[in-house]
Design a protein around this motif. Structure first.
Motif, mmCIF file in Angstrom:
data_model
loop_
_atom_site.group_PDB
_atom_site.id
_atom_site.type_symbol
_atom_site.label_atom_id
_atom_site.label_comp_id
_atom_site.label_asym_id
_atom_site.label_seq_id
_atom_site.Cartn_x
_atom_site.Cartn_y
_atom_site.Cartn_z
ATOM 1 N N SER A 118 0.820 -1.169 0.071
ATOM 2 C CA SER A 118 -0.040 -0.047 -0.035
ATOM 3 C C SER A 118 0.637 1.051 -0.072
ATOM 4 N N ALA A 119 0.217 2.411 -0.176
ATOM 5 C CA ALA A 119 1.082 3.488 -0.275
ATOM 6 C C ALA A 119 1.674 3.778 1.176
ATOM 7 N N GLU A 120 1.049 3.147 2.143
ATOM 8 C CA GLU A 120 1.847 3.646 3.551
ATOM 9 C C GLU A 120 2.895 2.459 3.777
ATOM 10 N N GLY A 121 3.114 1.515 2.868
ATOM 11 C CA GLY A 121 4.441 0.591 3.094
ATOM 12 C C GLY A 121 3.934 -0.572 3.709
ATOM 13 N N LEU A 122 2.666 -0.986 3.859
ATOM 14 C CA LEU A 122 2.115 -2.283 4.333
ATOM 15 C C LEU A 122 2.133 -3.162 3.144
ATOM 16 N N VAL A 123 2.090 -4.633 3.413
ATOM 17 C CA VAL A 123 2.204 -5.375 2.397
ATOM 18 C C VAL A 123 0.641 -6.012 2.280
ATOM 19 N N THR A 124 0.131 -5.839 1.149
ATOM 20 C CA THR A 124 -1.235 -6.253 0.948
ATOM 21 C C THR A 124 -1.491 -7.199 -0.197
ATOM 22 N N GLY A 125 -0.322 -7.547 -0.800
ATOM 23 C CA GLY A 125 -0.281 -8.706 -1.575
ATOM 24 C C GLY A 125 0.669 -9.603 -1.552
ATOM 25 N N TRP A 126 0.625 -10.845 -1.539
ATOM 26 C CA TRP A 126 1.696 -11.993 -1.252
ATOM 27 C C TRP A 126 1.602 -12.978 -2.052
ATOM 28 N N HIS A 127 2.523 -12.749 -3.668
ATOM 29 C CA HIS A 127 2.187 -13.931 -4.542
ATOM 30 C C HIS A 127 3.204 -14.506 -5.332
ATOM 31 N N GLY A 128 2.917 -15.452 -5.900
ATOM 32 C CA GLY A 128 3.975 -16.409 -6.723
ATOM 33 C C GLY A 128 4.969 -17.174 -5.766
ATOM 34 N N GLY A 129 6.150 -16.924 -5.941
ATOM 35 C CA GLY A 129 6.940 -17.572 -5.052
ATOM 36 C C GLY A 129 7.504 -16.765 -4.093
ATOM 37 N N ALA A 130 6.815 -15.920 -3.503
ATOM 38 C CA ALA A 130 7.049 -15.084 -2.367
ATOM 39 C C ALA A 130 7.468 -15.802 -1.073
ATOM 40 N N GLU A 131 6.480 -16.961 -0.726
ATOM 41 C CA GLU A 131 6.866 -17.566 0.329
ATOM 42 C C GLU A 131 7.871 -18.363 0.112
ATOM 43 N N ALA A 132 8.008 -19.005 -1.171
ATOM 44 C CA ALA A 132 9.411 -19.796 -1.321
ATOM 45 C C ALA A 132 10.497 -18.990 -0.946
ATOM 46 N N LEU A 133 10.506 -17.743 -1.738
ATOM 47 C CA LEU A 133 11.743 -16.961 -1.412
ATOM 48 C C LEU A 133 12.005 -16.552 0.024
ATOM 49 N N PHE A 134 11.013 -15.933 0.510
ATOM 50 C CA PHE A 134 11.038 -15.268 2.099
ATOM 51 C C PHE A 134 10.933 -16.236 3.228
ATOM 52 N N GLY A 135 10.045 -17.205 3.003
ATOM 53 C CA GLY A 135 9.719 -18.197 3.981
ATOM 54 C C GLY A 135 8.699 -17.759 4.840
ATOM 55 N N PHE A 136 8.169 -16.666 4.767
ATOM 56 C CA PHE A 136 6.876 -16.146 5.313
ATOM 57 C C PHE A 136 5.794 -16.742 4.390
ATOM 58 N N PRO A 137 4.667 -17.282 5.146
ATOM 59 C CA PRO A 137 3.564 -17.570 4.425
ATOM 60 C C PRO A 137 2.319 -16.257 4.431
ATOM 61 N N ALA A 138 1.882 -16.018 3.343
ATOM 62 C CA ALA A 138 0.858 -14.971 3.109
ATOM 63 C C ALA A 138 0.164 -14.509 4.559
ATOM 64 N N GLY A 139 -0.224 -15.499 5.131
ATOM 65 C CA GLY A 139 -1.053 -14.814 6.460
ATOM 66 C C GLY A 139 -0.168 -14.030 7.458
ATOM 67 N N GLU A 140 1.087 -14.576 7.177
ATOM 68 C CA GLU A 140 2.148 -13.818 8.322
ATOM 69 C C GLU A 140 2.625 -12.546 7.949
ATOM 70 N N MET A 141 2.325 -12.316 6.442
ATOM 71 C CA MET A 141 2.935 -11.158 6.083
ATOM 72 C C MET A 141 1.934 -10.083 5.602
ATOM 73 N N ILE A 142 0.777 -10.301 5.399
ATOM 74 C CA ILE A 142 -0.228 -9.388 4.805
ATOM 75 C C ILE A 142 -0.344 -8.650 6.077
ATOM 76 N N GLY A 143 -0.478 -7.138 5.766
ATOM 77 C CA GLY A 143 -0.700 -6.368 6.585
ATOM 78 C C GLY A 143 0.587 -5.659 7.408
ATOM 79 N N ARG A 144 1.775 -6.402 7.181
ATOM 80 C CA ARG A 144 2.956 -6.038 7.793
ATOM 81 C C ARG A 144 3.698 -4.943 7.233
ATOM 82 N N PRO A 145 4.610 -4.220 7.639
ATOM 83 C CA PRO A 145 5.566 -3.317 7.086
ATOM 84 C C PRO A 145 6.543 -3.828 6.040
#
Ligand code: ADP
Length: 710
Positions: A19-46
């Motif tokens: 988002s324009a505020e710098g919060l994660v609003t979408g977590w797609h593709g290989g994001a989980e594989a790359l970072f190790g965070f599941p979408a549930g953990e990242m959505i809404g975090r800075p």
């Protein structure tokens, strides 16, 4: 489900929406594989969770793009397990200013060819620097190692091998001091790793051909085409793509060909166009990094050469004796060039004469020995004497070992195992001089040796020329002194005879002469006295030059000496209607000095004061007691004065100020005065003078027991 989301989820790379505020609003593709965070953990975090090292400003830019249409850069990101990794990130705005979407590729694909388009791109250079820094940090390599070619090469081959799976990768370098060779400096893969350190000539190898043609060579019959088949068989290597690493601007050591990046594999299958493009782009990256580290190294070597030059300059300039200059030159040159042998030769037309020579192992050539230039040749079949080429071009020439025709066995033997020759001409030296270096080890003189020796040669040429000029001046001066000495001696005897007869004539020894002779005889006598003084001055000056003048030291009162000198010059002062006064001190001023020398000095000063003044000269002679231990006799006039530029020169032999008016004199009076003063521990100085305002000459001399006078 949103079709856009479906598409995003199918992308293998990580796609992150912010988002324009710098919060994660979408977590797609290989994001989980790359970072190790599941979408549930990242959505809404800075976003800062993913980029913990990035400054606030950067994060804001990533989220809003700061008004830019997009960002393509390389960043370091943090995985859930705390590991950092390097990634290429592409950020684009979402429609309606709702935020941004970022595509994040882990390290391998950061070699997005888009980053590599056009190397003049400053953005690319910035990215490159950062990528390298982070690459090295991640590899746990000391940051200082970024300037080391081999460390970088190791990292690069590891990365290169990842780009094209199933290959092994070699990186070779053209060593700066063996530019006809290539040396393998890094290898990734079991076969490649074992090749590291090997070196062979460029000539005849596939790598050498790639460098020569400046084009990649790809073949599936590498073993058949390579002269190094035996090196390839252990790895079962058949296919290879060898890409030359070039720099468009030659390095300071002359290299444009830097090395070769090679991809190898066992299967006899050509690489795909996509793989080729990746390889070529990677090779470009490798070229740039090599260029950079080798440039740093070459600069350091050039700086070392310069250091040699600066030190040599001090060394060579510390003496003006040609023999010493040559010896200093030889010492410096040997250590700077890594040679085993050096001969300094003076070239005289077709002949060369040995000025000095040194061989760390064998017999030296005898100094003064002469050769025909053509007898001295390198050992190529054409036998062109490098000396000739060097003299003709003023440049350094190199060749194989040297030989000299007609040398006796004893002197020829040390030349036999000389493998490399380098001839350095000293350009500004006259007569021409060349330095001939010989090396016994395999390794040839390199470009950096040439650079260093060129600097040294320039210094040496100047130093030698100065030394020779100085020598010539010395010689000329000695010849002049000898001549004057001889002439004065030869004049003295007939002059004594003339004066003897003149006084006999005056005294009437030969009977009374006619009345009319009286005046001419008087003039003749005065002139012969003058001539006598002149001859005395010449002889004294010559003796002072060789310091053979007897000096006695007796206690003398300067008041008496000064007063007597004024009395002696009175008749002449009267003739000139001079205002001449003597002002003695109130007590005796006793010094230890030679009274004859003192008299001679004061006579010269007084004669000058009267001579170099206008009508009715004004002259004062003062004796002053010691201040700071030294008593003074001052001779002051209000005559023509002396320009500052001539202030010290008037004490030189034969120096006279040119002022158009021809006055009798030799230019020896002040020279003799100063030399005699020095011999007595006194000083003769021109303390003050200005054209038109007169002069003040001071003779200062240590006073004996100054307090006991009165
Ligand atoms: P000479 O008088 O025989 O030329 P000196 O060595 O005594 O030789 O002096 C050198 C030169 O210094 C003179 O030719 C003259 O130009 C200059 N000089 C010496 N004394 C004086 C003086 N008192 N005033 C002006 N010029 C002087």
């Amino acid at each position: 489900m949103d079709p856009a989301q479906l598409v995003l989820d199918s992308v293998p790379d990580a796609v992150v929406v912010a988002s324009a505020e710098g919060l994660v609003t979408g977590w797609h593709g290989g994001a989980e594989a790359l970072f190790g965070f599941p979408a549930g953990e990242m959505i809404g975090r800075p976003l800062s969770v993913l980029f913990p090292g990035a400054p606030e400003r950067d994060l804001e830019e990533l989220a809003t793009l700061g008004g830019a249409p997009g960002i393509d850069t390389v960043v370091s990101v943090r995985r859930r397990d705390g590991r950092d990794l390097l990634a290429a990130i592409t950020v684009r705005p979402l429609p309606g200013g709702a935020g941004t979407v970022a595509l994040i590729k882990p390290m391998g694909p950061w070699l997005d060819p888009r980053h590599l388009q056009g190397r003049a791109n400053p953005e690319w250079d910035r990215v490159l620097g950062r990528v390298l820094r982070e690459l090295i940090e991640l590899a746990g390599v000391d940051l200082a190692a970024i300037d080391r070619t081999d460390a970088l090469a190791r990292l690069l081959v590891e990365q290169a091998r990842r780009i094209v799976p199933g290959t092994e990768c070699l990186m070779s370098l053209v060593p700066h001091d063996r530019q006809q060779n290539v040396q393998i400096i890094a290898g990734a893969g079991p076969w490649a790793a074992a090749m590291v350190g090997m070196e062979w000539p460029r000539a005849g190898t596939v790598a050498g051909r790639a460098l020569e043609r400046r084009l990649a060579i790809e073949t599936v019959r590498l073993q058949e085409r390579s002269t190094l088949k035996h090196r390839l068989t252990p790895g079962g290597i058949h296919t290879g793509r060898l890409i030359p690493l070039w720099t468009p601007e030659p390095l300071p050591d002359g290299r444009s060909a830097l090395g070769v990046l090679g991809f190898y594999r066992a299967e006899r299958v050509y690489f795909t166009p996509y793989q080729r493009r990746l390889m070529n782009e990677f090779a470009r990256l490798a070229s740039l990094t090599l260029q950079r580290t080798e440039l740093i190294a070459a600069t350091a070597r050039a700086a070392a050469g310069l250091q040699v030059g600066v030190e040599a300059a001090y060394d060579l300039a510390s003496t003006l004796a040609p023999a010493q200059v040559v010896r200093a030159l030889i010492d410096r040159a040997l250590s700077a060039s890594g040679a085993d042998r050096v001969t300094v030769m003076r070239i005289d037309g077709e002949e060369a004469a040995v000025v000095e020579s040194l061989d760390l192992r064998g017999e030296r050539l005898p100094v003064g020995r002469r050769y025909r230039v053509t007898d001295w040749h390198d050992t190529t079949p054409e036998r062109r004497p490098l000396i000739r080429l060097a003299l003709a071009t003023g440049e350094i020439w190199r060749g194989p070992g040297h030989a000299i025709e007609g040398l006796p066995e004893r002197l020829a033997r040390p030349l036999e195992d000389i493998k490399h020759t380098l001839v350095l001409p000293l350009r500004t030296a006259s007569p021409p001089v060349v330095l001939i270096f010989g090396r016994r080890r395999e390794e040839d003189f390199g470009e950096s040796d040439v650079v260093t020796l060129r600097t040294l040669g320039n210094m040496a040429a100047l130093a030698l020329r100065n030394a020779w000029l100085y020598g010539q001046v010395e010689e000329a001066s000695r010849v002049k002194t000898d001549f004057l000495n001889m002439a004065a001696h030869e004049l003295r005897t007939p002059l004594t005879v003339v004066r003897g007869y003149l006084s006999m004539l005056q005294e009437g020894t030969f009977g009374p002469g006619p009345q009319t002779w009286e005046r001419p005889l008087k003039i003749l006598f005065a002139k012969s006295e003058e001539l006598g003084h002149l001859v005395d001055d010449l002889l004294l000056a010559a003796r002072l030059e060789t310091s053979r003048v007897a000096t006695s030291a007796a206690p003398v009162d300067l008041n008496q000496v000064g007063g007597a000198a004024v009395q002696r010059v009175r008749p002449r002062a009267r003739e000139l209607e001079a205002d001449l006064r003597f002002e003695g001190a109130r007590r005796p001023i006793v010094v230890a000095a030679d009274p004859d020398h003192l008299a001679r000095i004061l006579d010269a000063l007084l004669a000058n004061a009267l001579t170099y003044s206008g009508d009715r000269p004004w002259v004062r002679v003062r004796v002053r007691p010691a201040t700071g231990g030294r008593a003074r006799v001052e001779v002051e006039d209000r005559g023509h004065g002396i320009a500052a530029a001539a202030g010290e020169r008037i004490f030189e032999r034969f120096y006279r100020v040119e002022d158009g008016a021809r006055r009798a004199g030799t230019g020896l009076g002040l020279y003799i005065g100063r030399q005699l003063a020095v011999q007595m521990g006194a000083r003769l100085l021109l303390e003050r003078s200005a054209p038109g305002a007169g002069s003040l000459f001071v003779l200062s001399i240590p006073e004996l027991e100054p307090a006991l006078g009165d």
